[in-house]
Write an enzyme that holds these catalytic residues in place. Structure first.
Site, PDB file in Angstrom:
ATOM      1  N   LYS A 189       0.760  -1.424   0.040  1.00 44.88           N
ATOM      2  CA  LYS A 189      -0.059  -0.007   0.021  1.00 44.88           C
ATOM      3  C   LYS A 189       0.994   1.307   0.027  1.00 44.88           C
ATOM      4  CE  LYS A 189      -3.596  -2.517   0.011  1.00 44.88           C
ATOM      5  NZ  LYS A 189      -4.967  -2.974   0.258  1.00 44.88           N
TER       6      LYS A 189
HETATM    7  C1  PLP Z   1      -5.867  -3.735   0.724  1.00 45.77           C
HETATM    8  C2  PLP Z   1      -7.139  -3.342   0.715  1.00 45.77           C
HETATM    9  C3  PLP Z   1      -8.067  -3.851   1.686  1.00 45.77           C
HETATM   10  C4  PLP Z   1      -7.582  -4.834   2.852  1.00 45.77           C
HETATM   11  O1  PLP Z   1      -6.628  -4.426   3.487  1.00 45.77           O
HETATM   12  P1  PLP Z   1      -5.774  -5.603   4.254  1.00 45.77           P
HETATM   13  O2  PLP Z   1      -4.787  -4.611   5.279  1.00 45.77           O
HETATM   14  O3  PLP Z   1      -4.871  -6.340   3.272  1.00 45.77           O
HETATM   15  O4  PLP Z   1      -6.570  -6.446   4.974  1.00 45.77           O
HETATM   16  C5  PLP Z   1      -9.463  -3.431   2.060  1.00 45.77           C
HETATM   17  N1  PLP Z   1     -10.011  -2.755   1.029  1.00 45.77           N
HETATM   18  C6  PLP Z   1      -9.129  -2.074  -0.317  1.00 45.77           C
HETATM   19  C7  PLP Z   1      -9.601  -1.161  -1.207  1.00 45.77           C
HETATM   20  C8  PLP Z   1      -7.932  -2.651  -0.321  1.00 45.77           C
HETATM   21  O5  PLP Z   1      -6.932  -2.241  -1.143  1.00 45.77           O
END
Ligand code: PLP
Length: 365
Positions: free
Chosen positions: A186
């Protein structure tokens, strides 16, 4: 030339000594589950993201789950979810037994389309999940107006939208609550799983704090059915090292995006359209092409990594067969899934690499 789609080694190498020192510090104080590193991160992230409050949890998915629980959403309730997003946006409703009602996305912003949204609202609708997809804030104003009129909560899935702005305001506490992810890839990523809930509502954040730690306000006294969902000290320590770089990294993503937007001139490629109400933080730079798979294979041959994010809209996922949706229900989401291709945009790319990607895209026949 080889241009990686993601390269975590490149991102971490310059921070290696600082990260190791932070881990040594955590080892010394011993706060592994919550603790001083998590306290510092919650405060630091709230400041940088310019949100009123932040509670660290185990992942972005669990941030969404805990928000649904804290809002008291459950069986018999309905939740509107965009048909094109990462699956976890829909888990928000599914984990608590609420019914998912999918809605199509806007063809320019790829986020929940306010157009036609009101027709999906019923007396059972309790929440609307908006995803600030690929780093682009959703069009919040009309959605908030509808929600206020009908007494519905708005939940921002901001997992891809660290520092993203909507009309000059940073996302995460524009709606009733925001969910962030710090998964390694991210825009702000730790070295494992991590997430946070953000909100202006202090009471809701207090509830999240109780729910993330076994529903307990007092040691070994459990007021609610709770979960083990604390942010880990070592994750917070790594995030505290990376947080001061977030603004610079975001600006670099935006500079690369401007190079792509100005440089890609192949008429067969559709470029993302920046929204009037706020520049994307470009978690992804996603183009569209009628022969997406052929373009992807060509780029791979030229040494350029790319990824299909996402190949399936949520209403056609096998796990949601039971909801009874079919092909044709959400044409914008379906078309995007068939044509989308995300280009390399990690901030560690060199100008030379970015120019190479542009050159190869322009040469594609
Ligand atoms: C990555 C992501 C999530 C989930 O996050 P995690 O930390 O991987 O559980 C939820 N929504 C979106 C849009 C994402 O890109």
């Amino acid at each position: 030339m080889k241009v990686p789609f993601i390269d975590l080694q490149r991102a971490h190498e310059p921070l290696r000594e600082e990260l190791l020192a932070a881990f040594a510090n955590t080892l010394d104080h011993g706060g592994f589950c919550l603790g001083p590193d998590v306290d510092a991160f919650e405060q630091g992230f709230a400041e940088v993201q310019e949100v009123a409050g932040c509670v660290g949890v185990g992942s972005g998915t669990e941030a969404l789950h805990l928000i649904a629980l804290a809002m008291g959403i459950g069986p018999g309730d309905e939740v509107i979810v965009p048909a094109f997003t990462f699956i976890a946006s829909a888990w928000f409703a599914q984990y608590v037994g609420a019914k998912i009602v999918f809605a199509d996305i806007n063809p320019q912003t790829f986020t929940l389309d306010p157009e036609g949204l009101e027709e999906l609202v019923t007396d059972k609708t309790k929440a609307i999940v908006v995803t600030h997809l690929f780093g682009q804030a959703a069009n919040m104003e009309p959605i908030l107006a509808l929600a206020a009129k009908r007494g519905i909560k708005v939940v921002e899935d901001a997992a891809q939208a660290h520092l993203a702005q909507y009309n000059g305001r940073t996302v995460g506490d524009i709606g009733d609550a925001g969910a962030f992810s710090f998964y390694p890839t991210k825009n702000l990523g730790g070295l494992g799983e991590g997430g946070a809930v953000t909100s202006r509502n202090a009471e809701l954040l207090e509830k999240i704090k109780v729910l993330r730690a076994h529903g307990s306000k007092e040691r070994y006294l459990n007021h609610f059915v709770g979960y083990n969902n604390r942010m880990e000290g070592l994750q917070a320590a790594s995030l505290n090292v990376k947080l001061p770089h977030l603004r610079g990294k975001t600006a670099r993503r935006q500079r690369i995006a401007r190079c792509y937007l100005g440089g890609i001139e192949n008429p067969s490629i559709s470029l993302p359209v920046p929204a009037r109400y706020g520049e994307s933080v470009y978690h992804m730079f996603t183009i569209r092409h009628a022969e997406r798979d052929r373009l992807k294979a060509y780029l791979a041959e030229e040494g350029i990594g790319s990824d299909i994010v996402y190949p399936h809209p949520l209403h056609l996922q096998p796990c949601f067969n039971f909801l009874g949706y079919k092909e044709g229900d959400f044409p914008v989401a379906e078309e995007l899934a068939k044509t989308c291709l995300s280009l390399p945009i990690v901030p560690e790319l060199t100008d030379e690499e970015v120019n190479y990607v542009i050159e190869k895209l322009n040469a594609f026949q």
